[in-house]
Scaffold this active site. Structure first.
Site, PDB file in Angstrom:
ATOM      1  NE  ARG A  57      11.338  -1.409   5.075  1.00 21.10           N
ATOM      2  CZ  ARG A  57      12.518  -2.055   5.128  1.00 21.10           C
ATOM      3  NH1 ARG A  57      13.010  -2.623   4.047  1.00 21.10           N
ATOM      4  NH2 ARG A  57      13.209  -2.130   6.245  1.00 21.10           N
ATOM      5  CE1 TYR A 111     -14.530  -3.606  -0.926  1.00 19.40           C
ATOM      6  CE2 TYR A 111     -12.491  -3.924   0.288  1.00 19.40           C
ATOM      7  CZ  TYR A 111     -13.173  -3.813  -0.912  1.00 19.40           C
ATOM      8  OH  TYR A 111     -12.472  -3.888  -2.081  1.00 19.40           O
ATOM      9  CG  ASP A 183     -13.504   1.036   5.702  1.00 13.36           C
ATOM     10  OD1 ASP A 183     -13.539   2.195   5.231  1.00 13.36           O
ATOM     11  OD2 ASP A 183     -13.249   0.037   5.014  1.00 13.36           O
ATOM     12  CE  LYS A 208     -12.346   2.140  -2.494  1.00 12.98           C
ATOM     13  NZ  LYS A 208     -12.042   1.160  -3.503  1.00 12.98           N
TER      14      LYS A 208
END
Ligand SMILES: Cc1ncc(COP(=O)(O)O)c(C=O)c1O
Length: 392
Positions: A57, A111, A183, A208
């Site tokens: 992890r 968003y 963002d 993206k």
């Protein structure tokens, strides 16, 4: 790496010889259990940190290499944490700075799922969200109250592409002791190094442009030193982890980010200018077109534009818009953006905005311009627009 040019940083970042062993792109190191030679060695690997194998992890060189490469793109940053999606990056960054009874100032053009998180999980935690006009600039000072703890920006904004005055908002925030989050998915640090502009936590939906091929989900948060321990703790406590396969795809995509962004940007601007001249189009929302909201700030602060923008049709309704999009041959119909393929999406920002409504003479369409020949895309759009009910 300081002193290297932006594209050189993209090519070289994170490729430490001890992680790659001479392999060009940091390979996939898969792991859950990591074996130690002794209990003493196991104890010495604690606390977990990038660069030291501890447990799956906490990552392996595959994830560390991508995180380090992203940090190197943000001068002034202390480190980067990776997340399994852009939304996980946004929500964990917010949780790392907010506690109950805090107030968050949130750009109205954010968003929609970021907004939904504020209106559900944060609200249940006792954090209140106040939405603000993304064009507020230094005027945001008037909205700051005793409980305000953080300001979240997204620039350009989702769907309507308002460019925010990030340096001005950060200057106000610093003076008032507030944390700033951005963002930065549209520009990436390649076109807008956010930490250098004053941001504390710079967030990317790497899904993206970093991944760039529409085949993996990934997010990142790059932080300044004061906020780095809380970001690490929160993401560890929430068990946030990125598969090494997805991190590998992120590293692979990152190497070509500069050249891809230049092509996305040039083709998108060409198509946006062409669209602005069509009688069926009332307006084009693209930060690099003069007259758009915040265009002068984009010109001042950004090193270029990416491939995502929107346009407003002149008249017509839902059915006409759907026919126009359905009629496009070279544009896929689907969510997300940043990949090599062009996409078209019907958008209705009016449904979620509470502070700043877009000027809309008709229905709106968002385009992501991919890496096809722009002439093919223009011909496709021209044919679809020719069939659109024409209103002068
Ligand atoms: C601006 C912006 N931020 C964050 C996200 C979320 O990214 P992800 O889809 O990887 O969760 C998106 C996705 O479309 C986005 O457009």
């Amino acid at each position: 790496m300081s002193g290297d040019g932006d594209d050189t940083k993209l090519v070289r970042g994170g490729r430490r010889p001890e992680w790659t062993r001479g392999i060009v792109n940091p390979p996939v190191w898969r792991a859950s259990t990591i074996l130690f030679d002794s209990v003493a060695q196991m104890r010495a690997a604690y606390p977990p940190e990038d660069g030291r194998l501890h447990y799956g992890r906490n990552g392996t060189p595959t994830q560390w290499a991508l995180a380090e490469a992203l940090t190197e793109l943000e001068p002034g940053a202390a480190g980067t944490r990776l997340f399994p999606s852009g939304v996980a990056a946004v929500t964990t960054a917010l949780l790392s700075v907010l506690k109950s009874d805090d107030e968050l100032l949130m750009a109205d053009s954010v968003y929609a799922p970021t907004r939904a998180f504020c209106d559900t999980v944060l609200q249940r935690m006792g954090v209140s969200t106040r939405y603000y006009d993304p064009l507020a600039g230094a005027g945001i000072a008037e909205l700051i109250g005793p409980a305000t703890r953080a300001i979240f920006m997204e620039s350009p904004g989702s769907l309507t592409f308002e460019v925010q005055d990030v340096p001005a908002i950060c200057a106000v925030a610093r003076e008032r002791g507030l944390v700033t989050l951005l963002d930065n998915t549209w520009a990436t640090p390649r076109l807008f190094p956010a930490i250098a502009a004053g941001i504390d936590l710079s967030i990317l939906a790497c899904t993206k442009y970093v991944v760039g091929h529409s085949d993996a989900m990934l997010g990142s948060v790059t932080s300044t030193a004061p906020h780095w321990p809380a970001l690490c703790e929160t993401s560890r406590m929430l068990g946030q982890h990125v598969s090494p396969d997805d991190a590998w795809l992120g590293s692979r995509g990152l190497r070509t980010l500069g050249v891809r962004l230049r092509q996305h940007g040039a083709s998108a601007l060409r198509i946006a200018r062409w669209l602005a001249e069509q009688p069926q189009v009332a307006r084009v929302l693209h930060p690099a077109l003069p007259g758009g909201p915040g265009h002068d700030i984009w010109q001042r602060d950004f090193k270029g534009a990416s491939g995502l923008f929107a346009f407003v049709l002149r008249g017509g309704g839902e059915a006409e818009r759907a026919r126009l999009i359905d009629g496009l041959k070279h544009f896929g119909i689907g969510y997300s953006w940043g990949g090599f393929e062009s996409l078209a999406l019907p958008i209705d920002p009016q449904r979620v905005r509470t502070i700043r409504q877009p000027d809309a003479e008709g229905p709106m369409v968002r385009l992501h311009i991919g890496l096809e020949d722009p002439e093919d895309l223009i011909a496709d759009l021209a044919a679809a627009l020719a069939a659109y009910p024409h209103q002068n």
